[in-house]
Motif scaffolding. Structure first.
Motif, PDB file in Angstrom:
ATOM      1  N   GLN A   1       0.855  -1.185   0.000  1.00 55.65           N
ATOM      2  CA  GLN A   1       0.000   0.000   0.000  1.00 55.65           C
ATOM      3  C   GLN A   1       0.889   1.232   0.000  1.00 55.65           C
ATOM      4  O   GLN A   1       1.993   1.195   0.555  1.00 55.65           O
ATOM      5  N   PRO A   2       0.416   2.335  -0.589  1.00 59.18           N
ATOM      6  CA  PRO A   2       1.226   3.557  -0.552  1.00 59.18           C
ATOM      7  C   PRO A   2       1.298   4.123   0.872  1.00 59.18           C
ATOM      8  O   PRO A   2       0.366   3.967   1.664  1.00 59.18           O
ATOM      9  N   HIS A   3       2.419   4.760   1.171  1.00 60.22           N
ATOM     10  CA  HIS A   3       2.630   5.405   2.467  1.00 60.22           C
ATOM     11  C   HIS A   3       3.465   6.661   2.219  1.00 60.22           C
ATOM     12  O   HIS A   3       4.663   6.556   1.940  1.00 60.22           O
ATOM     13  N   PHE A   4       2.830   7.822   2.261  1.00 61.87           N
ATOM     14  CA  PHE A   4       3.527   9.083   1.984  1.00 61.87           C
ATOM     15  C   PHE A   4       4.326   9.025   0.675  1.00 61.87           C
ATOM     16  O   PHE A   4       5.523   9.289   0.654  1.00 61.87           O
ATOM     17  N   ASP A   5       3.678   8.634  -0.393  1.00 61.66           N
ATOM     18  CA  ASP A   5       4.269   8.578  -1.732  1.00 61.66           C
ATOM     19  C   ASP A   5       5.360   7.517  -1.895  1.00 61.66           C
ATOM     20  O   ASP A   5       6.133   7.569  -2.847  1.00 61.66           O
ATOM     21  N   HIS A   6       5.448   6.590  -0.971  1.00 64.72           N
ATOM     22  CA  HIS A   6       6.401   5.481  -1.084  1.00 64.72           C
ATOM     23  C   HIS A   6       5.630   4.177  -0.934  1.00 64.72           C
ATOM     24  O   HIS A   6       4.667   4.111  -0.176  1.00 64.72           O
ATOM     25  N   PRO A   7       6.086   3.117  -1.602  1.00 63.98           N
ATOM     26  CA  PRO A   7       5.455   1.814  -1.370  1.00 63.98           C
ATOM     27  C   PRO A   7       5.740   1.348   0.064  1.00 63.98           C
ATOM     28  O   PRO A   7       6.853   1.525   0.571  1.00 63.98           O
ATOM     29  N   SER A   8       4.724   0.782   0.696  1.00 67.75           N
ATOM     30  CA  SER A   8       4.933   0.163   2.007  1.00 67.75           C
ATOM     31  C   SER A   8       4.406  -1.256   1.942  1.00 67.75           C
ATOM     32  O   SER A   8       3.538  -1.574   1.131  1.00 67.75           O
ATOM     33  N   PHE A   9       4.953  -2.089   2.794  1.00 68.05           N
ATOM     34  CA  PHE A   9       4.558  -3.497   2.856  1.00 68.05           C
ATOM     35  C   PHE A   9       4.053  -3.762   4.265  1.00 68.05           C
ATOM     36  O   PHE A   9       4.707  -3.411   5.246  1.00 68.05           O
ATOM     37  N   ARG A  10       2.863  -4.362   4.321  1.00 66.38           N
ATOM     38  CA  ARG A  10       2.165  -4.515   5.592  1.00 66.38           C
ATOM     39  C   ARG A  10       1.689  -5.946   5.787  1.00 66.38           C
ATOM     40  O   ARG A  10       1.436  -6.654   4.819  1.00 66.38           O
ATOM     41  N   VAL A  11       1.571  -6.304   7.035  1.00 60.85           N
ATOM     42  CA  VAL A  11       0.921  -7.552   7.407  1.00 60.85           C
ATOM     43  C   VAL A  11      -0.176  -7.162   8.389  1.00 60.85           C
ATOM     44  O   VAL A  11       0.090  -6.500   9.402  1.00 60.85           O
ATOM     45  N   ARG A  12      -1.420  -7.489   8.038  1.00 60.16           N
ATOM     46  CA  ARG A  12      -2.597  -7.131   8.841  1.00 60.16           C
ATOM     47  C   ARG A  12      -2.575  -5.651   9.239  1.00 60.16           C
ATOM     48  O   ARG A  12      -2.710  -5.293  10.401  1.00 60.16           O
ATOM     49  N   LYS A  13      -2.359  -4.810   8.236  1.00 58.41           N
ATOM     50  CA  LYS A  13      -2.405  -3.348   8.321  1.00 58.41           C
ATOM     51  C   LYS A  13      -1.213  -2.710   9.031  1.00 58.41           C
ATOM     52  O   LYS A  13      -1.150  -1.496   9.170  1.00 58.41           O
ATOM     53  N   LYS A  14      -0.252  -3.495   9.498  1.00 55.72           N
ATOM     54  CA  LYS A  14       0.920  -2.941  10.176  1.00 55.72           C
ATOM     55  C   LYS A  14       2.112  -2.953   9.214  1.00 55.72           C
ATOM     56  O   LYS A  14       2.435  -3.981   8.611  1.00 55.72           O
ATOM     57  N   ILE A  15       2.790  -1.811   9.109  1.00 64.92           N
ATOM     58  CA  ILE A  15       3.927  -1.677   8.196  1.00 64.92           C
ATOM     59  C   ILE A  15       5.144  -2.405   8.758  1.00 64.92           C
ATOM     60  O   ILE A  15       5.527  -2.189   9.906  1.00 64.92           O
ATOM     61  N   PHE A  16       5.749  -3.249   7.922  1.00 69.03           N
ATOM     62  CA  PHE A  16       7.026  -3.868   8.302  1.00 69.03           C
ATOM     63  C   PHE A  16       8.170  -3.373   7.423  1.00 69.03           C
ATOM     64  O   PHE A  16       9.331  -3.535   7.779  1.00 69.03           O
ATOM     65  N   ALA A  17       7.858  -2.749   6.285  1.00 76.20           N
ATOM     66  CA  ALA A  17       8.909  -2.239   5.405  1.00 76.20           C
ATOM     67  C   ALA A  17       8.355  -1.157   4.495  1.00 76.20           C
ATOM     68  O   ALA A  17       7.178  -1.183   4.128  1.00 76.20           O
ATOM     69  N   THR A  18       9.212  -0.206   4.149  1.00 78.45           N
ATOM     70  CA  THR A  18       8.894   0.765   3.117  1.00 78.45           C
ATOM     71  C   THR A  18      10.042   0.769   2.121  1.00 78.45           C
ATOM     72  O   THR A  18      11.172   0.387   2.449  1.00 78.45           O
ATOM     73  N   LEU A  19       9.737   1.206   0.927  1.00 78.31           N
ATOM     74  CA  LEU A  19      10.724   1.234  -0.153  1.00 78.31           C
ATOM     75  C   LEU A  19      10.892   2.672  -0.617  1.00 78.31           C
ATOM     76  O   LEU A  19       9.897   3.374  -0.834  1.00 78.31           O
ATOM     77  N   ARG A  20      12.129   3.096  -0.755  1.00 74.64           N
ATOM     78  CA  ARG A  20      12.457   4.442  -1.242  1.00 74.64           C
ATOM     79  C   ARG A  20      13.350   4.296  -2.471  1.00 74.64           C
ATOM     80  O   ARG A  20      14.573   4.438  -2.372  1.00 74.64           O
ATOM     81  N   PRO A  21      12.735   3.992  -3.618  1.00 75.35           N
ATOM     82  CA  PRO A  21      13.529   3.698  -4.817  1.00 75.35           C
ATOM     83  C   PRO A  21      14.490   4.810  -5.220  1.00 75.35           C
ATOM     84  O   PRO A  21      15.632   4.530  -5.603  1.00 75.35           O
TER      85      PRO A  21
END
Length: 134
Positions: free
Chosen positions: A38-58
């Protein structure tokens, strides 16, 4: 911006350098149980049950992972130029930046699994047998 060059189809590495591509990071993150992007402040984020475990800053060639304090200390001790706490209280809370130009795929995958395990419900961790081996 100039393209970093061809990507090896299996390893996700660019020109045989250790740099992980955004596509490789995405594939690894979404391979974890119940992971969603899901997007998170214009960055991709990866979540498990709505909790973010990682974001990507390409654009910065970085990923940011939510690690436990112990995991953060282990990874940052290994190479503080590869793994480093994000500035301020977020870093003290376990958020750890990863330099994708330096980290090898296997080590990133290990750190990503630790991040997933940090935020996933314990029942889900146990169900998928991804408990901390220690």
């Amino acid at each position: 911006a100039r393209s970093p060059g061809p990507t090896h189809p299996k390893s996700g590495l660019v020109n045989n350098s250790p740099m992980l591509t955004p596509a490789a990071v995405r594939t690894l993150a979404l391979s974890l149980p119940e992971a969603e992007e899901q997007p998170h402040f214009d960055h991709p984020s990866f979540r498990v049950r709505k909790k973010i475990f990682a974001t990507l800053r390409p654009a910065e060639k970085k990923a940011v992972l939510k690690l436990s304090p112990v995991d953060q200390s282990v990874f940052t001790a290994y190479d503080p130029t590869m793994f480093f706490p994000v500035p301020g209280t977020w870093g003290k809370g376990g958020w750890t930046a990863v330099d994708l130009t330096k980290v090898k795929k296997a080590m990133f995958s290990d750190a990503l699994t630790c991040a997933w395990r940090t935020v996933a419900p314990k029942t889900l961790v146990k169900k998928h047998q991804l408990e901390d081996p220690a």
